[in-house]
Design a protein around this motif. Structure first.
Motif, PDB file in Angstrom:
ATOM      1  N   LEU A 109      10.975  -0.030   7.034  1.00  0.00           N
ATOM      2  CA  LEU A 109      10.754   1.423   6.999  1.00  0.00           C
ATOM      3  C   LEU A 109      11.418   2.119   8.185  1.00  0.00           C
ATOM      4  CD1 LEU A 109       7.089   1.604   5.706  1.00  0.00           C
ATOM      5  CD2 LEU A 109       9.093   2.632   4.614  1.00  0.00           C
ATOM      6  N   ARG A 110      11.371   1.515   9.343  1.00  0.00           N
ATOM      7  CA  ARG A 110      12.028   2.126  10.512  1.00  0.00           C
ATOM      8  C   ARG A 110      13.541   2.117  10.331  1.00  0.00           C
ATOM      9  NH1 ARG A 110       7.671   0.156  14.696  1.00  0.00           N
ATOM     10  NH2 ARG A 110       6.282   1.936  14.477  1.00  0.00           N
ATOM     11  N   ALA A 111      14.088   1.078   9.730  1.00  0.00           N
ATOM     12  CA  ALA A 111      15.531   1.033   9.456  1.00  0.00           C
ATOM     13  C   ALA A 111      15.920   2.120   8.458  1.00  0.00           C
ATOM     14  CB  ALA A 111      15.923  -0.346   8.923  1.00  0.00           C
ATOM     15  N   LEU A 112      14.991   2.503   7.603  1.00  0.00           N
ATOM     16  CA  LEU A 112      15.228   3.574   6.631  1.00  0.00           C
ATOM     17  C   LEU A 112      14.978   4.960   7.228  1.00  0.00           C
ATOM     18  CD1 LEU A 112      13.419   1.967   3.567  1.00  0.00           C
ATOM     19  CD2 LEU A 112      15.887   2.360   3.789  1.00  0.00           C
ATOM     20  N   ASP A 113      14.611   5.009   8.518  1.00  0.00           N
ATOM     21  CA  ASP A 113      14.252   6.261   9.201  1.00  0.00           C
ATOM     22  C   ASP A 113      13.094   6.977   8.511  1.00  0.00           C
ATOM     23  OD1 ASP A 113      16.111   6.072  11.317  1.00  0.00           O
ATOM     24  OD2 ASP A 113      17.698   6.874  10.033  1.00  0.00           O
ATOM     25  N   ALA A 114      12.139   6.191   8.035  1.00  0.00           N
ATOM     26  CA  ALA A 114      10.944   6.776   7.415  1.00  0.00           C
ATOM     27  C   ALA A 114      10.124   7.492   8.485  1.00  0.00           C
ATOM     28  CB  ALA A 114      10.109   5.681   6.758  1.00  0.00           C
ATOM     29  N   ASP A 115       9.382   8.474   8.050  1.00  0.00           N
ATOM     30  CA  ASP A 115       8.516   9.244   8.932  1.00  0.00           C
ATOM     31  C   ASP A 115       7.518   8.318   9.627  1.00  0.00           C
ATOM     32  OD1 ASP A 115       7.401  11.949   9.750  1.00  0.00           O
ATOM     33  OD2 ASP A 115       5.643  11.016   8.799  1.00  0.00           O
ATOM     34  N   GLU A 116       7.399   8.467  10.938  1.00  0.00           N
ATOM     35  CA  GLU A 116       6.511   7.597  11.716  1.00  0.00           C
ATOM     36  C   GLU A 116       5.048   7.755  11.287  1.00  0.00           C
ATOM     37  OE1 GLU A 116       6.080   4.406  13.983  1.00  0.00           O
ATOM     38  OE2 GLU A 116       8.026   5.324  13.639  1.00  0.00           O
ATOM     39  N   GLU A 117       4.652   8.952  10.908  1.00  0.00           N
ATOM     40  CA  GLU A 117       3.273   9.167  10.434  1.00  0.00           C
ATOM     41  C   GLU A 117       3.019   8.372   9.157  1.00  0.00           C
ATOM     42  OE1 GLU A 117      -0.528  10.142   9.465  1.00  0.00           O
ATOM     43  OE2 GLU A 117       0.423  10.314  11.431  1.00  0.00           O
ATOM     44  N   LEU A 118       4.000   8.319   8.267  1.00  0.00           N
ATOM     45  CA  LEU A 118       3.879   7.522   7.045  1.00  0.00           C
ATOM     46  C   LEU A 118       3.688   6.049   7.396  1.00  0.00           C
ATOM     47  CD1 LEU A 118       4.147   7.045   3.941  1.00  0.00           C
ATOM     48  CD2 LEU A 118       6.611   6.828   4.352  1.00  0.00           C
ATOM     49  N   ILE A 119       4.518   5.554   8.287  1.00  0.00           N
ATOM     50  CA  ILE A 119       4.450   4.143   8.678  1.00  0.00           C
ATOM     51  C   ILE A 119       3.077   3.820   9.258  1.00  0.00           C
ATOM     52  CG2 ILE A 119       5.397   2.382  10.225  1.00  0.00           C
ATOM     53  CD1 ILE A 119       8.125   3.910   9.969  1.00  0.00           C
ATOM     54  N   GLU A 120       2.616   4.640  10.185  1.00  0.00           N
ATOM     55  CA  GLU A 120       1.318   4.384  10.830  1.00  0.00           C
ATOM     56  C   GLU A 120       0.172   4.472   9.830  1.00  0.00           C
ATOM     57  OE1 GLU A 120       0.861   2.991  13.810  1.00  0.00           O
ATOM     58  OE2 GLU A 120       3.054   2.950  13.771  1.00  0.00           O
ATOM     59  N   ALA A 121       0.209   5.448   8.947  1.00  0.00           N
ATOM     60  CA  ALA A 121      -0.852   5.582   7.943  1.00  0.00           C
ATOM     61  C   ALA A 121      -0.883   4.356   7.032  1.00  0.00           C
ATOM     62  CB  ALA A 121      -0.662   6.863   7.143  1.00  0.00           C
ATOM     63  N   LEU A 122       0.287   3.870   6.607  1.00  0.00           N
ATOM     64  CA  LEU A 122       0.329   2.674   5.769  1.00  0.00           C
ATOM     65  C   LEU A 122      -0.201   1.455   6.522  1.00  0.00           C
ATOM     66  CD1 LEU A 122       3.761   3.175   3.981  1.00  0.00           C
ATOM     67  CD2 LEU A 122       1.517   3.052   2.869  1.00  0.00           C
ATOM     68  N   ARG A 123       0.189   1.304   7.769  1.00  0.00           N
ATOM     69  CA  ARG A 123      -0.266   0.162   8.583  1.00  0.00           C
ATOM     70  C   ARG A 123      -1.776   0.201   8.806  1.00  0.00           C
ATOM     71  NH1 ARG A 123       3.391  -2.566  12.151  1.00  0.00           N
ATOM     72  NH2 ARG A 123       1.763  -2.441  13.729  1.00  0.00           N
ATOM     73  N   GLU A 124      -2.337   1.402   8.854  1.00  0.00           N
ATOM     74  CA  GLU A 124      -3.769   1.566   9.113  1.00  0.00           C
ATOM     75  C   GLU A 124      -4.584   1.773   7.839  1.00  0.00           C
ATOM     76  OE1 GLU A 124      -3.927   4.757  11.965  1.00  0.00           O
ATOM     77  OE2 GLU A 124      -2.684   3.634  13.394  1.00  0.00           O
ATOM     78  N   ALA A 125      -3.922   1.679   6.685  1.00  0.00           N
ATOM     79  CA  ALA A 125      -4.580   1.858   5.376  1.00  0.00           C
ATOM     80  C   ALA A 125      -5.291   3.205   5.286  1.00  0.00           C
ATOM     81  CB  ALA A 125      -5.535   0.697   5.092  1.00  0.00           C
ATOM     82  N   ARG A 126      -4.640   4.234   5.818  1.00  0.00           N
ATOM     83  CA  ARG A 126      -5.173   5.602   5.767  1.00  0.00           C
ATOM     84  C   ARG A 126      -4.483   6.384   4.665  1.00  0.00           C
ATOM     85  NH1 ARG A 126      -3.309   8.649   9.614  1.00  0.00           N
ATOM     86  NH2 ARG A 126      -2.135   7.224  10.910  1.00  0.00           N
ATOM     87  N   PRO A 127      -5.126   7.452   4.187  1.00  0.00           N
ATOM     88  CA  PRO A 127      -4.457   8.326   3.208  1.00  0.00           C
ATOM     89  C   PRO A 127      -3.139   8.868   3.769  1.00  0.00           C
ATOM     90  CG  PRO A 127      -6.791   8.826   3.317  1.00  0.00           C
ATOM     91  CD  PRO A 127      -6.500   7.861   4.449  1.00  0.00           C
ATOM     92  N   LEU A 128      -2.187   9.056   2.880  1.00  0.00           N
ATOM     93  CA  LEU A 128      -0.859   9.521   3.263  1.00  0.00           C
ATOM     94  C   LEU A 128      -0.756  11.033   3.072  1.00  0.00           C
ATOM     95  CD1 LEU A 128       1.195   6.749   1.416  1.00  0.00           C
ATOM     96  CD2 LEU A 128       0.239   6.691   3.744  1.00  0.00           C
ATOM     97  N   HIS A 129       0.010  11.695   3.940  1.00  0.00           N
ATOM     98  CA  HIS A 129       0.226  13.135   3.810  1.00  0.00           C
ATOM     99  C   HIS A 129       1.111  13.467   2.613  1.00  0.00           C
ATOM    100  CE1 HIS A 129      -1.883  14.100   7.445  1.00  0.00           C
ATOM    101  NE2 HIS A 129      -1.085  13.342   8.180  1.00  0.00           N
ATOM    102  N   ASP A 130       2.021  12.571   2.288  1.00  0.00           N
ATOM    103  CA  ASP A 130       2.909  12.755   1.137  1.00  0.00           C
ATOM    104  C   ASP A 130       2.093  12.471  -0.132  1.00  0.00           C
ATOM    105  OD1 ASP A 130       4.691  11.996  -1.041  1.00  0.00           O
ATOM    106  OD2 ASP A 130       6.306  11.942   0.440  1.00  0.00           O
ATOM    107  N   GLU A 131       1.833  13.506  -0.924  1.00  0.00           N
ATOM    108  CA  GLU A 131       0.959  13.366  -2.101  1.00  0.00           C
ATOM    109  C   GLU A 131       1.508  12.388  -3.132  1.00  0.00           C
ATOM    110  OE1 GLU A 131      -0.093  17.128  -3.783  1.00  0.00           O
ATOM    111  OE2 GLU A 131      -0.947  17.858  -1.884  1.00  0.00           O
ATOM    112  N   ARG A 132       2.828  12.362  -3.284  1.00  0.00           N
ATOM    113  CA  ARG A 132       3.438  11.430  -4.251  1.00  0.00           C
ATOM    114  C   ARG A 132       3.211   9.986  -3.831  1.00  0.00           C
ATOM    115  NH1 ARG A 132       8.573  10.384  -6.198  1.00  0.00           N
ATOM    116  NH2 ARG A 132       8.152  10.452  -8.388  1.00  0.00           N
ATOM    117  N   LEU A 133       3.454   9.695  -2.556  1.00  0.00           N
ATOM    118  CA  LEU A 133       3.259   8.325  -2.078  1.00  0.00           C
ATOM    119  C   LEU A 133       1.779   7.973  -2.012  1.00  0.00           C
ATOM    120  CD1 LEU A 133       6.035   8.087   0.654  1.00  0.00           C
ATOM    121  CD2 LEU A 133       6.072   7.193  -1.694  1.00  0.00           C
ATOM    122  N   GLU A 134       0.939   8.959  -1.741  1.00  0.00           N
ATOM    123  CA  GLU A 134      -0.505   8.712  -1.742  1.00  0.00           C
ATOM    124  C   GLU A 134      -0.961   8.317  -3.142  1.00  0.00           C
ATOM    125  OE1 GLU A 134      -4.615   8.547  -0.496  1.00  0.00           O
ATOM    126  OE2 GLU A 134      -2.663   8.012   0.317  1.00  0.00           O
TER     127      GLU A 134
END
Length: 181
Positions: free
Chosen positions: A90-115
């Motif tokens: 994900l970092r190599a893809l320049d994904a949003d850091e908030e997305l990465i952290e939320a996925l790693r922490e099993a938290r809801p995502l801000h991006d509704e489609r990915l959520e």
């Protein structure tokens, strides 16, 4: 951790049927992940994982949706190797850091489609595929197709195999992945 240790094989020490896959993995990544080196003990399992993951990579789901599935499975199954490997991706893809952290922490995502993908993935896992129509409808409302709902299942299958095998074999996080652990 099992009492019998799984060896970390190399392309030279692996069973003949595993060598080609180990060589290709090492060439593609620039190193041979310990998880693959241990999975090589079973050429059939190694081949099944590589074929399933390649099929998932070729699916119609976009790369961030696929990585959402993978990290959802990895965090649920507590596979530190997959979490590190796919954080790196994900970092190599320049994904949003908030997305990465939320996925790693099993938290809801801000991006509704990915959520919608994350929630659907959890529903499939938690309900052994017997999701309620609301979960499937929510996925479709966010622009995904029925084909892609089944692709989520493909990703779950591939990465359930990987995460459980990594835990069984005691695969450590490789030095190349430590910054992402």
């Amino acid at each position: 951790m099992p009492g019998t240790a799984f060896p970390g094989l190399t392309p030279q020490s692996a069973p003949a049927a595993s060598r080609r896959i180990l060589e290709a993995t090492q060439q593609r990544l620039g190193f041979l992940p310990s998880a693959m080196a241990r999975l090589a003990v079973s050429p059939h399992t190694l081949e099944a994982f590589t074929r399933m993951s390649a099929a998932f990579e070729a699916a119609t789901l976009d790369v961030l949706a696929r990585e959402t599935v993978i990290l959802t499975v990895a965090t649920r199954n507590r596979c530190h190797v997959c979490v590190a490997m796919h954080t790196r991706k994900l970092r190599a893809l320049d994904a949003d850091e908030e997305l990465i952290e939320a996925l790693r922490e099993a938290r809801p995502l801000h991006d509704e489609r990915l959520e919608a993908v994350r929630v659907f993935t959890m529903e499939v896992l938690d309900r052994a595929g017997e999701v309620d129509t609301g979960s499937l409808d929510a996925l479709v409302v966010h622009g995904y197709t029925l084909e892609q709902a089944l692709e989520v299942v493909l990703g779950i299958g591939a990465y359930t195999l990987s995460t459980l095998a990594n835990r069984l074999t005691g695969a450590p996080v490789d030095a190349e992945l430590e910054p992402y652990a």
